[in-house]
Write a protein that holds these residues in place. Sequence first.
Motif, PDB file in Angstrom:
ATOM      1  N   LEU A   1       2.648  -5.346  -1.907  1.00  8.83           N
ATOM      2  CA  LEU A   1       4.110  -5.393  -1.987  1.00  8.83           C
ATOM      3  C   LEU A   1       4.732  -4.024  -1.776  1.00  8.83           C
ATOM      4  O   LEU A   1       5.708  -3.864  -1.026  1.00  8.83           O
ATOM      5  CB  LEU A   1       4.532  -5.935  -3.349  1.00  8.83           C
ATOM      6  N   LYS A   2       4.184  -3.014  -2.440  1.00  8.46           N
ATOM      7  CA  LYS A   2       4.750  -1.681  -2.349  1.00  8.46           C
ATOM      8  C   LYS A   2       4.592  -1.078  -0.961  1.00  8.46           C
ATOM      9  O   LYS A   2       5.387  -0.229  -0.545  1.00  8.46           O
ATOM     10  CB  LYS A   2       4.105  -0.768  -3.405  1.00  8.46           C
ATOM     11  N   THR A   3       3.566  -1.519  -0.251  1.00  5.33           N
ATOM     12  CA  THR A   3       3.356  -1.037   1.117  1.00  5.33           C
ATOM     13  C   THR A   3       4.263  -1.764   2.092  1.00  5.33           C
ATOM     14  O   THR A   3       4.830  -1.161   3.009  1.00  5.33           O
ATOM     15  CB  THR A   3       1.886  -1.235   1.530  1.00  5.33           C
ATOM     16  N   TRP A   4       4.417  -3.060   1.903  1.00  4.78           N
ATOM     17  CA  TRP A   4       5.227  -3.890   2.818  1.00  4.78           C
ATOM     18  C   TRP A   4       6.706  -3.541   2.752  1.00  4.78           C
ATOM     19  O   TRP A   4       7.365  -3.348   3.776  1.00  4.78           O
ATOM     20  CB  TRP A   4       5.012  -5.363   2.476  1.00  4.78           C
ATOM     21  N   LYS A   5       7.263  -3.504   1.550  1.00  7.29           N
ATOM     22  CA  LYS A   5       8.676  -3.176   1.322  1.00  7.29           C
ATOM     23  C   LYS A   5       9.642  -4.133   2.024  1.00  7.29           C
ATOM     24  O   LYS A   5      10.820  -3.812   2.229  1.00  7.29           O
ATOM     25  CB  LYS A   5       8.981  -1.740   1.762  1.00  7.29           C
ATOM     26  N   GLY A   6       9.122  -5.287   2.449  1.00  3.72           N
ATOM     27  CA  GLY A   6       9.986  -6.256   3.111  1.00  3.72           C
ATOM     28  C   GLY A   6      10.288  -5.937   4.561  1.00  3.72           C
ATOM     29  O   GLY A   6      11.148  -6.573   5.179  1.00  3.72           O
ATOM     30  N   GLU A   7       9.577  -4.987   5.126  1.00  2.00           N
ATOM     31  CA  GLU A   7       9.860  -4.546   6.498  1.00  2.00           C
ATOM     32  C   GLU A   7       8.807  -5.072   7.463  1.00  2.00           C
ATOM     33  O   GLU A   7       7.604  -4.919   7.231  1.00  2.00           O
ATOM     34  CB  GLU A   7       9.908  -3.020   6.550  1.00  2.00           C
ATOM     35  N   GLU A   8       9.254  -5.693   8.523  1.00  3.60           N
ATOM     36  CA  GLU A   8       8.354  -6.296   9.501  1.00  3.60           C
ATOM     37  C   GLU A   8       7.391  -5.277  10.089  1.00  3.60           C
ATOM     38  O   GLU A   8       6.225  -5.578  10.372  1.00  3.60           O
ATOM     39  CB  GLU A   8       9.171  -6.956  10.625  1.00  3.60           C
ATOM     40  N   GLY A   9       7.847  -4.058  10.259  1.00  3.92           N
ATOM     41  CA  GLY A   9       6.996  -3.019  10.826  1.00  3.92           C
ATOM     42  C   GLY A   9       5.862  -2.588   9.914  1.00  3.92           C
ATOM     43  O   GLY A   9       4.947  -1.880  10.353  1.00  3.92           O
ATOM     44  N   ASN A  10       5.927  -3.003   8.649  1.00  7.32           N
ATOM     45  CA  ASN A  10       4.890  -2.619   7.686  1.00  7.32           C
ATOM     46  C   ASN A  10       3.863  -3.713   7.436  1.00  7.32           C
ATOM     47  O   ASN A  10       2.990  -3.547   6.578  1.00  7.32           O
ATOM     48  CB  ASN A  10       5.534  -2.240   6.344  1.00  7.32           C
ATOM     49  N   VAL A  11       3.968  -4.829   8.155  1.00 10.89           N
ATOM     50  CA  VAL A  11       3.082  -5.968   7.890  1.00 10.89           C
ATOM     51  C   VAL A  11       1.616  -5.574   8.047  1.00 10.89           C
ATOM     52  O   VAL A  11       0.774  -5.878   7.195  1.00 10.89           O
ATOM     53  CB  VAL A  11       3.423  -7.158   8.805  1.00 10.89           C
ATOM     54  N   GLN A  12       1.291  -4.898   9.131  1.00 12.97           N
ATOM     55  CA  GLN A  12      -0.117  -4.562   9.390  1.00 12.97           C
ATOM     56  C   GLN A  12      -0.689  -3.655   8.307  1.00 12.97           C
ATOM     57  O   GLN A  12      -1.800  -3.901   7.801  1.00 12.97           O
ATOM     58  CB  GLN A  12      -0.280  -3.908  10.759  1.00 12.97           C
ATOM     59  N   ILE A  13       0.052  -2.619   7.902  1.00 13.50           N
ATOM     60  CA  ILE A  13      -0.499  -1.704   6.896  1.00 13.50           C
ATOM     61  C   ILE A  13      -0.532  -2.385   5.514  1.00 13.50           C
ATOM     62  O   ILE A  13      -1.390  -2.072   4.683  1.00 13.50           O
ATOM     63  CB  ILE A  13       0.266  -0.368   6.834  1.00 13.50           C
ATOM     64  N   ALA A  14       0.377  -3.329   5.276  1.00 12.79           N
ATOM     65  CA  ALA A  14       0.345  -4.087   4.029  1.00 12.79           C
ATOM     66  C   ALA A  14      -0.890  -4.988   3.997  1.00 12.79           C
ATOM     67  O   ALA A  14      -1.550  -5.129   2.956  1.00 12.79           O
ATOM     68  CB  ALA A  14       1.612  -4.914   3.874  1.00 12.79           C
ATOM     69  N   GLN A  15      -1.208  -5.591   5.137  1.00  8.25           N
ATOM     70  CA  GLN A  15      -2.424  -6.415   5.216  1.00  8.25           C
ATOM     71  C   GLN A  15      -3.672  -5.558   5.047  1.00  8.25           C
ATOM     72  O   GLN A  15      -4.660  -5.998   4.448  1.00  8.25           O
ATOM     73  CB  GLN A  15      -2.444  -7.165   6.545  1.00  8.25           C
ATOM     74  N   GLU A  16      -3.640  -4.334   5.549  1.00  4.00           N
ATOM     75  CA  GLU A  16      -4.770  -3.425   5.349  1.00  4.00           C
ATOM     76  C   GLU A  16      -4.925  -3.079   3.865  1.00  4.00           C
ATOM     77  O   GLU A  16      -6.049  -2.936   3.362  1.00  4.00           O
ATOM     78  CB  GLU A  16      -4.565  -2.157   6.177  1.00  4.00           C
ATOM     79  N   ALA A  17      -3.795  -2.975   3.148  1.00  3.33           N
ATOM     80  CA  ALA A  17      -3.850  -2.719   1.702  1.00  3.33           C
ATOM     81  C   ALA A  17      -4.473  -3.903   0.967  1.00  3.33           C
ATOM     82  O   ALA A  17      -5.246  -3.722   0.014  1.00  3.33           O
ATOM     83  CB  ALA A  17      -2.442  -2.445   1.171  1.00  3.33           C
ATOM     84  N   LEU A  18      -4.148  -5.111   1.413  1.00  6.21           N
ATOM     85  CA  LEU A  18      -4.749  -6.301   0.817  1.00  6.21           C
ATOM     86  C   LEU A  18      -6.249  -6.331   1.075  1.00  6.21           C
ATOM     87  O   LEU A  18      -7.052  -6.624   0.165  1.00  6.21           O
ATOM     88  CB  LEU A  18      -4.093  -7.561   1.381  1.00  6.21           C
TER      89      LEU A  18
END
Length: 385
Positions: free
Chosen positions: A333-350
Amino acid sequence: MASVALAGTTLVAKAGVARQGRRRSSVNVNAAAYNGAYAEELVATANKIATPGKGILAMDESNATCGKRLESIGLENTVESRQAYRELLVTTPGLGEYISGAILFEETLFQDTRKGTSMVDELNKNGILPGIKVDKGLHPLANSNGESWCAGLDGLDQRCADYYKQGARFAKWRSVVSIPAGPTAIAVRDCAYGLARYAAIAQNAGLVPIVEPEILLDGEHDIDRTLEVAEMTWAETFKYLADNNVLFEGILLKPSMVTPGAEHKKRSTPDEVASYTLKMLRRRVPPAVPGIMFLSGGQSELESTLNLNAMNQSPNPWHVSFSYARALQNSVLKTWKGEEGNVQIAQEALLKRAKANSQAQLGKYDPAGESSEAAKGMFEKGYTY
């Protein structure tokens, strides 16, 4: 002479000398575990989830709780926001390498991604079995010490049938026990009996039931008091599971780890948590149960992984693994921040957190390289979801 049928075997009991002409009576005792149409499938499903190196992603927060998490990153709690976040989770490439099952909220089970594929199909493509939260939440328990009971048995058989048809293959029911509240005998009994009835209903619909009597972290008590209450709760739970003829080979458990209360002055080491938790399990859980999928219960990401790793330093009669929610999703959640451009790095955090817990399930976790953020506790007093 009385004939008694027990677990498929007929036993003849001597009842003294019968009078001439006395009629013989036959008493049938139904003590066999569930062996219906789904029995083999239930065992196969439970064992697939309990695959070495894999655990469960719990993403079954209610819409209200999911909304609180979205609001923490500045997003409004809407269907679209929840869809976008849950889509991020289920479409993470390679997640199936570490995750064998995902528990969904009802909205998500019947929801499509924004590109039109179903959430269920996305999980299946990743090799992840879809599960479903089936309880209807906690309510005040009358004449108790401020304790709770869990609703959801009414209509559960039909709902489970509908969930199975939609693609779910396992279910979850969470009830709770509060140590500061006593706990009272009536609260423990209600928790155990509700879980057993749910488990029997779920199995008859083809869903592997996850049995979750959570011992809440709230309180100032020490680890010995937690052990005492956990043993009492699980003893009661397995009594009612047996009374309801639940097939133990076709269930999974979701216990709390045995730790001190969150407000106790002394924190336990991973080795101490592992020792106490395994002691409780060995005293209360039959080896027929395939998997023990721990909840994190407000522990930090790092703490929950270290404790799980410590439990897997020696052989266990079960698959000792994880079913984490916040301890897998907090960094995401903290990586994604609701921004489409952060989806890939948020998935990497998962993937990073899933891999860490996969290694912990194998007893091979190395905390080197973990960030200070992973060590931050997530306990909330009186937490509801």
